[in-house]
Design a protein around this motif. Structure first.
Motif, PDB file in Angstrom:
ATOM      1  N   LEU A 167     -14.307  26.008  94.470  1.00 28.22           N
ATOM      2  CA  LEU A 167     -13.323  25.292  93.662  1.00 28.22           C
ATOM      3  C   LEU A 167     -12.774  24.128  94.459  1.00 28.22           C
ATOM      4  CD1 LEU A 167     -11.473  24.942  91.193  1.00 28.22           C
ATOM      5  CD2 LEU A 167      -9.842  26.490  92.315  1.00 28.22           C
ATOM      6  N   ILE A 168     -12.916  22.942  93.914  1.00 25.96           N
ATOM      7  CA  ILE A 168     -12.316  21.743  94.493  1.00 25.96           C
ATOM      8  C   ILE A 168     -11.184  21.318  93.571  1.00 25.96           C
ATOM      9  CG2 ILE A 168     -12.694  19.343  95.160  1.00 25.96           C
ATOM     10  CD1 ILE A 168     -14.177  21.382  96.895  1.00 25.96           C
ATOM     11  N   TYR A 169      -9.996  21.207  94.145  1.00 25.87           N
ATOM     12  CA  TYR A 169      -8.847  20.752  93.356  1.00 25.87           C
ATOM     13  C   TYR A 169      -8.107  19.684  94.130  1.00 25.87           C
ATOM     14  CZ  TYR A 169      -4.339  20.745  90.939  1.00 25.87           C
ATOM     15  OH  TYR A 169      -3.200  20.363  90.266  1.00 25.87           O
ATOM     16  N   SER A 170      -8.162  18.477  93.573  1.00 24.87           N
ATOM     17  CA  SER A 170      -7.463  17.336  94.144  1.00 24.87           C
ATOM     18  C   SER A 170      -6.372  16.946  93.150  1.00 24.87           C
ATOM     19  CB  SER A 170      -8.446  16.185  94.370  1.00 24.87           C
ATOM     20  OG  SER A 170      -7.808  15.075  94.949  1.00 24.87           O
ATOM     21  N   PRO A 171      -5.124  17.366  93.362  1.00 27.32           N
ATOM     22  CA  PRO A 171      -4.078  17.174  92.346  1.00 27.32           C
ATOM     23  C   PRO A 171      -3.733  15.710  92.128  1.00 27.32           C
ATOM     24  CG  PRO A 171      -3.152  18.038  94.389  1.00 27.32           C
ATOM     25  CD  PRO A 171      -4.643  18.084  94.554  1.00 27.32           C
ATOM     26  N   PRO A 172      -3.219  15.385  90.952  1.00 23.63           N
ATOM     27  CA  PRO A 172      -2.842  13.979  90.652  1.00 23.63           C
ATOM     28  C   PRO A 172      -1.795  13.441  91.587  1.00 23.63           C
ATOM     29  CG  PRO A 172      -2.908  15.307  88.655  1.00 23.63           C
ATOM     30  CD  PRO A 172      -3.026  16.270  89.791  1.00 23.63           C
ATOM     31  N   THR A 173      -1.040  14.316  92.247  1.00 23.10           N
ATOM     32  CA  THR A 173       0.024  13.854  93.140  1.00 23.10           C
ATOM     33  C   THR A 173      -0.497  13.257  94.436  1.00 23.10           C
ATOM     34  OG1 THR A 173       0.180  16.124  93.961  1.00 23.10           O
ATOM     35  CG2 THR A 173       1.721  15.470  92.232  1.00 23.10           C
ATOM     36  N   LEU A 174      -1.742  13.538  94.781  1.00 26.00           N
ATOM     37  CA  LEU A 174      -2.300  12.936  95.992  1.00 26.00           C
ATOM     38  C   LEU A 174      -2.371  11.426  95.835  1.00 26.00           C
ATOM     39  CD1 LEU A 174      -5.148  15.416  96.978  1.00 26.00           C
ATOM     40  CD2 LEU A 174      -3.072  14.932  98.262  1.00 26.00           C
ATOM     41  N   GLN A 175      -2.030  10.713  96.882  1.00 29.29           N
ATOM     42  CA  GLN A 175      -1.886   9.267  96.781  1.00 29.29           C
ATOM     43  C   GLN A 175      -3.163   8.567  96.320  1.00 29.29           C
ATOM     44  OE1 GLN A 175      -0.189   7.275 100.234  1.00 29.29           O
ATOM     45  NE2 GLN A 175      -1.169   5.339  99.647  1.00 29.29           N
TER      46      GLN A 175
ATOM     47  N   THR B 193      -8.609  15.552  90.163  1.00 28.93           N
ATOM     48  CA  THR B 193     -10.027  15.909  90.103  1.00 28.93           C
ATOM     49  C   THR B 193     -10.179  17.402  90.336  1.00 28.93           C
ATOM     50  OG1 THR B 193     -10.655  13.743  90.990  1.00 28.93           O
ATOM     51  CG2 THR B 193     -12.321  15.491  91.082  1.00 28.93           C
ATOM     52  N   SER B 194     -11.023  18.027  89.533  1.00 31.35           N
ATOM     53  CA  SER B 194     -11.335  19.447  89.706  1.00 31.35           C
ATOM     54  C   SER B 194     -12.838  19.627  89.580  1.00 31.35           C
ATOM     55  CB  SER B 194     -10.612  20.293  88.658  1.00 31.35           C
ATOM     56  OG  SER B 194     -10.945  21.663  88.810  1.00 31.35           O
ATOM     57  N   ALA B 195     -13.421  20.457  90.452  1.00 31.72           N
ATOM     58  CA  ALA B 195     -14.842  20.783  90.392  1.00 31.72           C
ATOM     59  C   ALA B 195     -15.003  22.269  90.623  1.00 31.72           C
ATOM     60  CB  ALA B 195     -15.628  19.986  91.426  1.00 31.72           C
ATOM     61  N   ASN B 196     -15.739  22.909  89.734  1.00 35.16           N
ATOM     62  CA  ASN B 196     -15.920  24.359  89.784  1.00 35.16           C
ATOM     63  C   ASN B 196     -17.411  24.660  89.833  1.00 35.16           C
ATOM     64  OD1 ASN B 196     -15.759  27.128  89.468  1.00 35.16           O
ATOM     65  ND2 ASN B 196     -14.050  27.008  88.027  1.00 35.16           N
ATOM     66  N   SER B 197     -17.824  25.490  90.809  1.00 34.73           N
ATOM     67  CA  SER B 197     -19.248  25.795  90.974  1.00 34.73           C
ATOM     68  C   SER B 197     -19.452  27.298  91.068  1.00 34.73           C
ATOM     69  CB  SER B 197     -19.803  25.141  92.240  1.00 34.73           C
ATOM     70  OG  SER B 197     -19.573  23.747  92.239  1.00 34.73           O
ATOM     71  N   LYS B 198     -20.510  27.783  90.436  1.00 31.80           N
ATOM     72  CA  LYS B 198     -20.918  29.178  90.523  1.00 31.80           C
ATOM     73  C   LYS B 198     -22.396  29.200  90.912  1.00 31.80           C
ATOM     74  CE  LYS B 198     -16.965  30.761  88.880  1.00 31.80           C
ATOM     75  NZ  LYS B 198     -16.013  31.523  89.706  1.00 31.80           N
ATOM     76  N   THR B 199     -22.702  29.923  91.990  1.00 32.03           N
ATOM     77  CA  THR B 199     -24.067  29.965  92.499  1.00 32.03           C
ATOM     78  C   THR B 199     -24.486  31.407  92.725  1.00 32.03           C
ATOM     79  OG1 THR B 199     -23.722  27.848  93.626  1.00 32.03           O
ATOM     80  CG2 THR B 199     -25.615  29.169  94.311  1.00 32.03           C
TER      81      THR B 199
ATOM     82  N   ALA C 227     -19.257  22.243  87.074  1.00 32.39           N
ATOM     83  CA  ALA C 227     -18.515  21.443  86.094  1.00 32.39           C
ATOM     84  C   ALA C 227     -17.397  20.728  86.836  1.00 32.39           C
ATOM     85  CB  ALA C 227     -17.936  22.325  84.995  1.00 32.39           C
ATOM     86  N   SER C 228     -17.143  19.491  86.457  1.00 31.49           N
ATOM     87  CA  SER C 228     -16.072  18.731  87.084  1.00 31.49           C
ATOM     88  C   SER C 228     -15.266  18.016  86.012  1.00 31.49           C
ATOM     89  CB  SER C 228     -16.632  17.714  88.087  1.00 31.49           C
ATOM     90  OG  SER C 228     -17.318  16.678  87.418  1.00 31.49           O
ATOM     91  N   ALA C 229     -14.053  17.672  86.369  1.00 28.49           N
ATOM     92  CA  ALA C 229     -13.182  16.951  85.442  1.00 28.49           C
ATOM     93  C   ALA C 229     -12.285  16.011  86.223  1.00 28.49           C
ATOM     94  CB  ALA C 229     -12.340  17.933  84.628  1.00 28.49           C
ATOM     95  N   GLN C 230     -11.969  14.886  85.599  1.00 28.21           N
ATOM     96  CA  GLN C 230     -11.018  13.925  86.160  1.00 28.21           C
ATOM     97  C   GLN C 230      -9.956  13.618  85.119  1.00 28.21           C
ATOM     98  OE1 GLN C 230     -14.527  11.349  87.238  1.00 28.21           O
ATOM     99  NE2 GLN C 230     -13.225  10.867  88.998  1.00 28.21           N
ATOM    100  N   ASN C 231      -8.865  13.043  85.608  1.00 29.95           N
ATOM    101  CA  ASN C 231      -7.697  12.774  84.752  1.00 29.95           C
ATOM    102  C   ASN C 231      -7.191  14.103  84.172  1.00 29.95           C
ATOM    103  OD1 ASN C 231      -5.718  11.197  83.530  1.00 29.95           O
ATOM    104  ND2 ASN C 231      -6.916  10.958  81.659  1.00 29.95           N
TER     105      ASN C 231
END
Length: 994
Positions: A493-501, A511-517, A558-562
């Protein structure tokens, strides 16, 4: 018919009973019971779990805790007892017809001369007769110092092996290259085998590429994300021994998957007797091993020249913050706890272990937590059938932060290179974070808020069934079956919150990215092994077997932005992306081998393996990989000086399979008139794609010296590699841009030396020394396509060129020509080191010992990308230093590196103090005062990577964060940029046996 009187019948019956009784007593008189005790030479300590067998029969026993044994039903004549115990040479003890009680004394095999080494899928031979150079690392050597993974534990201990870290992050991430380069575009990693079963060493990227844009816009690009290679999941404390099959002559038994070498791991197993427990507790910490430091802006004018006039309100010449200390200054409390128990009877033996390792990083919020539970069970089902089963459940969790190559400027180490020391970006008193007005990132905020979590659940199950079908004095026949499953589930799980500069910069905050392997690897290996004793001088062992393997790799991303509302779930994003991979490989092999040992001196081996694979262009076609080897021992050559000499020669062939999908021409997604469609990809696959083939000739000698107090081994090898996978450019009229096919050839030549010695060995003093050294060179001998580059000359590239090294580094330089200077690509050096070496010493005085390991590399080159970005940010520590022409050195480097690439390519020679340990064997009365049932206790203080001597500027000259995740062998090293920094670690350990 003549009638028989009752009296006569009674007499006849009585006579028969007497005859039967006499016969039974005669039979009983023909057998006896042999009992005795097995002791260690010198100390006279009883040896438990020694295996005794009456030669030529199935009769045998295991020694009990007091070293005693009993064997019933032994023939009345002269017999020979064969005694085996790990750590001691095999011993044959003649027992006369009138002897029923014996005392057997075994001498420790400090040099492992009688260690059995794998030579076939189900056979092995004593090291003193071995015809190949096979390196071994024992359990004691593996656990001298607490290590993240088994690869870290092997560093500096194997001649000819280069082991480097792809990141300094907790949890591991390593690469191993054995005997140099073995491919150009193919895989380079060795094959791992645990208890006879092939297991996975897959590397799965986390998905940070969506944030860093290190390589395009894909969700994940593994070679840019320094993923953990999953062999790091294993617990080093569960390992009994590691054998490294370095050459093709030894590795040929694994056919088309073994060109990178084979690492065979044997786990610990139970010993007969009462339950014996071993408890190990460790506490440790770590700190930053190297600081780049940054520029001290002495004047406001200097700061304005870099950051503009807006920097004026922030400039304070008296404020000198060390951002590496702020970012990498965590001194965590780490822990390592393991408990094991073993025991059982002669029929049933068990080994059970559980461990928990918690390692926090030197960067806050980064960590690796490893939990392992293992059960190994040995069961004698009958006098002829034995079953071994092992299963291990592993759970690893971690967070490795945001590091590595970055084209968006967001990674932590990358951003640090652009921050002046006078700018204060520490957290405000109200908990908020200052905004960096001069670069779109505050790395301290990123450390605090960015999430890069990883969770792995894994189960490795292995089994071995041995059936003695024929057991005679001259002939034996065994059926041996190996089987196992390696099941791995990984979540990222990658989570880069909107609050990051840096998040709003692209207009899509969050940004969020979720991977299952899931990776499943299944093995089944069936073997028939025949032993034939021809007289007393010749023993022939022959084997025929098959091996079937399946590998299934499935991954969804799967990934998502905004992210609306800042929610980390992918469904909260307005811009989404999906990715999926499904890989399935089926391999089948047939293996035959015969070994003849004459008078325990001359060994002759011939064998071959035929493999087919679904990765090949023709999945039904078999490819043959033969082997042959011979050795001859000269015992008592010069007693006391050269006690024994052995000459050996070996030849073998191995392969390297094409990667999954290379045999297909892809269909790419397209659009025709707004409608979804497929179009043929631009890379055409060859229909006859086949394994790369490696032919290796090896010759060497082994000497036992000074009354068997030392061994000296020297080996030379030449490896010819053909059918190398390459990419050729096609004419535009073909409709394709390039084609992947076999065709290139390469040669690798090298030598290795190993010295093991124990010059002093008394009850009071002891000194053990081990030295290894290895070198290799490569040359491209055939290239059916024009010379090509892997990389770009502006930042350094590998040039594949006929007649030259396959690891030569090419960069730009300015050379004088008529009318001035011109930029041209030149050879800067070679990425492969000239040689590597390791030297370990242990000195013991009574119960106190000191151990140290030095690891050395001579030569090689590495691109120092972190230093380059300090210069690009005009922020390097020596930026203002003047050269001989009065110019600022940093300014010269910054403005000329694209024309003079060698500025940031540096030699990577180093000497590392790899391991240090001080160990105290606590007195028995102290041990029993801690635990009444304790049989021994130890206290140790140790350190890893404590110091290194190098002219390389930057972090760790080994930590090259490009290379995992399928990068071609030729360029898996030689690049570093913004990696998680290297650290040194310290551990205090206490262990007790009871």
């Amino acid at each position: 018919m003549t009638a028989v009187s009752p009296r006569r019948a009674l007499l006849a019956t009585a006579s028969a009973l007497v005859a039967l009784a006499l016969s039974a007593s005669t039979l009983l008189a023909q057998t006896r019971t042999i009992s005795g005790q097995v002791l260690e030479e010198g100390s006279r300590a009883p040896i438990t779990a020694a295996q005794l067998q009456v030669q030529g029969t199935n009769l045998g026993a295991l020694t009990r805790e007091d070293g005693r044994f009993t064997i019933a039903g032994v023939a009345s004549g002269d017999v020979v007892l064969v005694v085996r115990r790990l750590g001691y040479p095999m011993t044959r003890v003649p027992v006369g017809a009138t002897t029923n009680t014996v005392e057997i004394v075994l001498k420790k095999d400090v040099l492992n001369l009688d260690q059995v080494v794998v030579t076939g899928q189900a056979t092995g031979i004593s090291r003193r007769n071995l015809a190949n150079d096979v390196a071994s690392v024992s359990a004691a050597e593996m656990t001298k110092v607490s290590a993240q993974s088994i690869e870290n534990a092997m560093q500096g201990k194997i001649a000819g092996a280069q082991i480097s870290q792809s990141t300094g992050a907790p949890g591991g991430g390593n690469r191993i290259r054995i005997r140099g380069i073995s491919s150009i575009l193919g895989s380079a990693q060795p094959l791992y085998v645990i208890d006879g079963v092939i297991v996975s060493d897959v590397s799965v990227g986390s998905g940070t590429n969506k944030v860093t844009r290190a390589s395009g816009t894909s969700i994940s690009v593994g070679n840019q994300e320094a993923p953990v290679n999953r062999i790091a999941d294993l617990n080093p404390n569960d390992i009994e021994n590691v054998d490294v099959l370095k050459g093709s002559a030894a590795a040929a038994i694994y056919g088309s998957k073994a060109s990178g070498g084979v690492i065979i791991i044997t786990t610990k197993r139970g010993k007969a007797g009462k339950p014996r427990f071993s408890l190990r507790m460790g506490a440790g910490t770590s700190d930053l091993a190297y600081r780049n430091d940054s520029r001290h802006f002495k004047t406001l004018a200097d700061a304005v020249a870099v950051f503009g006039a807006g920097i004026t309100p922030f400039y304070d010449p008296n404020r000198q913050l060390n951002y590496e200390t702020l970012a990498y200054g965590n001194n965590p409390l780490n822990s390592d706890l393991s408990l094991s128990v073993s025991g059982g009877s002669e029929d049933t033996r068990y080994f059970v272990s559980a461990s928990r390792r918690n390692e926090e990083g030197i960067v806050a919020n980064t960590f690796a937590r490893k939990t392992n539970v293992r059960l190994n069970l040995d069961q004698r089902i009958s006098s002829r059938i034995n079953l071994q089963v092992g299963t291990e459940v592993l759970n690893n969790a971690g967070d490795r932060g945001l590091f590595g190559n970055d084209n968006a400027g967001n990674s932590i180490a990358y951003a640090l290179t652009k921050i002046p020391s006078f700018l204060d970006l520490r957290r405000n008193a109200d908990g908020s974070w200052p905004v960096n007005l001069f670069y779109p990132s505050n790395p301290l905020q990123t450390i605090d808020q960015f999430e890069n979590s990883e969770s792995v659940w894994r189960n490795i199950t292995t089994s071995r069934l041995t059936a003695d079908l024929i057991t005679g004095n001259n002939h034996t026949l065994q059926f041996i079956a190996f089987g196992g499953v390696d099941l791995l589930n990984q979540s990222n799980l990658i989570y880069s919150p909107p609050t990051l500069q840096f998040e709003p910069v692209d207009g899509l905050p969050g940004t969020s990215a979720n991977s299952k392997t899931t990776n499943v690897q299944r093995n089944l290996n069936l073997n028939m092994v025949h032993g034939w004793n021809i007289g007393s001088s010749l023993k022939v062992t022959s084997q025929v077997g098959t091996q079937f393997e399946e590998r299934d790799f499935n991954q969804t991303r799967a990934s998502a932005q905004n992210l609306l509302g800042g929610l980390e779930v992918v469904t909260s994003g307005t811009v989404r992306d999906v990715d999926e991979s499904r890989l399935r490989v089926e391999d089948f092999g047939v293996f035959v081998q015969s070994e003849a040992l004459w008078r325990d001196k001359l060994l002759l081996t011939v064998g071959a393996r035929a493999d087919r694979s679904s990765n090949n262009g023709d999945p039904a076609k078999y490819f043959l990989f033969p082997k042959a080897a011979s050795s001859y021992r000269f015992p008592n050559l010069m007693p006391g000086v050269v006690d024994e000499a052995k000459l050996r020669v070996a030849y073998g062939e191995t392969g390297n399979q094409p990667l999954y999908g290379q045999k297909f021409t892809n269909l790419d997604l397209s659009s025709v008139g707004g409608l979804g469609a497929f179009r043929v990809g631009t890379v055409r696959a060859a229909s006859d794609l086949r394994p790369e083939r490696q032919r290796e000739f090896e010759i060497g000698t082994d000497l036992n010296l000074l009354r068997n107090r030392a061994t000296f081994t020297v080996t030379g090898f030449r490896r010819n590699i053909s059918d190398l996978l390459i990419t050729r450019t096609l004419a535009p009229t073909s409709g394709f841009s390039s084609e992947t096919s076999n065709g290139a050839e390469m040669q690798v030549t090298g030598a290795e030396v190993s010295i093991n010695a124990f010059p002093i060995q008394t009850p009071t003093w002891g000194w053990t020394s081990r030295l290894n050294w290895g070198t290799n060179r490569s040359k491209v001998t055939k290239l059916p396509v024009p010379t090509f580059l892997l990389g770009a000359p502006q930042t350094g590239a590998i040039r594949i060129e006929q007649g030259k090294s396959a690891t030569q580094l090419i960069g730009n330089d300015t050379l004088p020509q008529s009318g001035g200077r011109v930029v041209v690509p030149v050879v800067m050096g070679d990425g492969n080191p000239l040689w590597t070496a390791g030297w370990g010493n242990e000195v013991r005085f009574k119960g106190l010992s000191l151990y140290a390991l030095l690891d050395q590399q001579k030569g090689g080159m590495l691109a120092n990308g972190t230093w380059r970005h300090y210069d690009l940010g005009q922020n390097s520590i020596d930026y203002d230093d003047l050269d001989e022409l009065g110019r600022k050195e940093g300014e010269v480097r910054r403005t000329s590196y694209l024309q003079v690439t060698r500025i940031y390519y540096q030699p990577t020679s180093f000497v590392k103090l790899r391991e240090v340990t001080i160990t105290l064997d606590l007195p028995q009365k102290w041990a029993t005062s801690v635990w009444s049932g304790a049989s021994g206790a130890k206290l140790s203080l140790s350190g890893r990577n404590l110091y290194w001597w190098t002219k390389f500027r930057g972090g760790d000259p080994e930590a090259q964060n490009f290379g995992q995740g399928g990068v071609p062998d030729a360029i898996q090293r030689n690049r570093e940029l913004a990696a998680y920094p290297a650290s040194r670690s310290f551990w205090l350990n206490f262990s007790v046996d009871f």
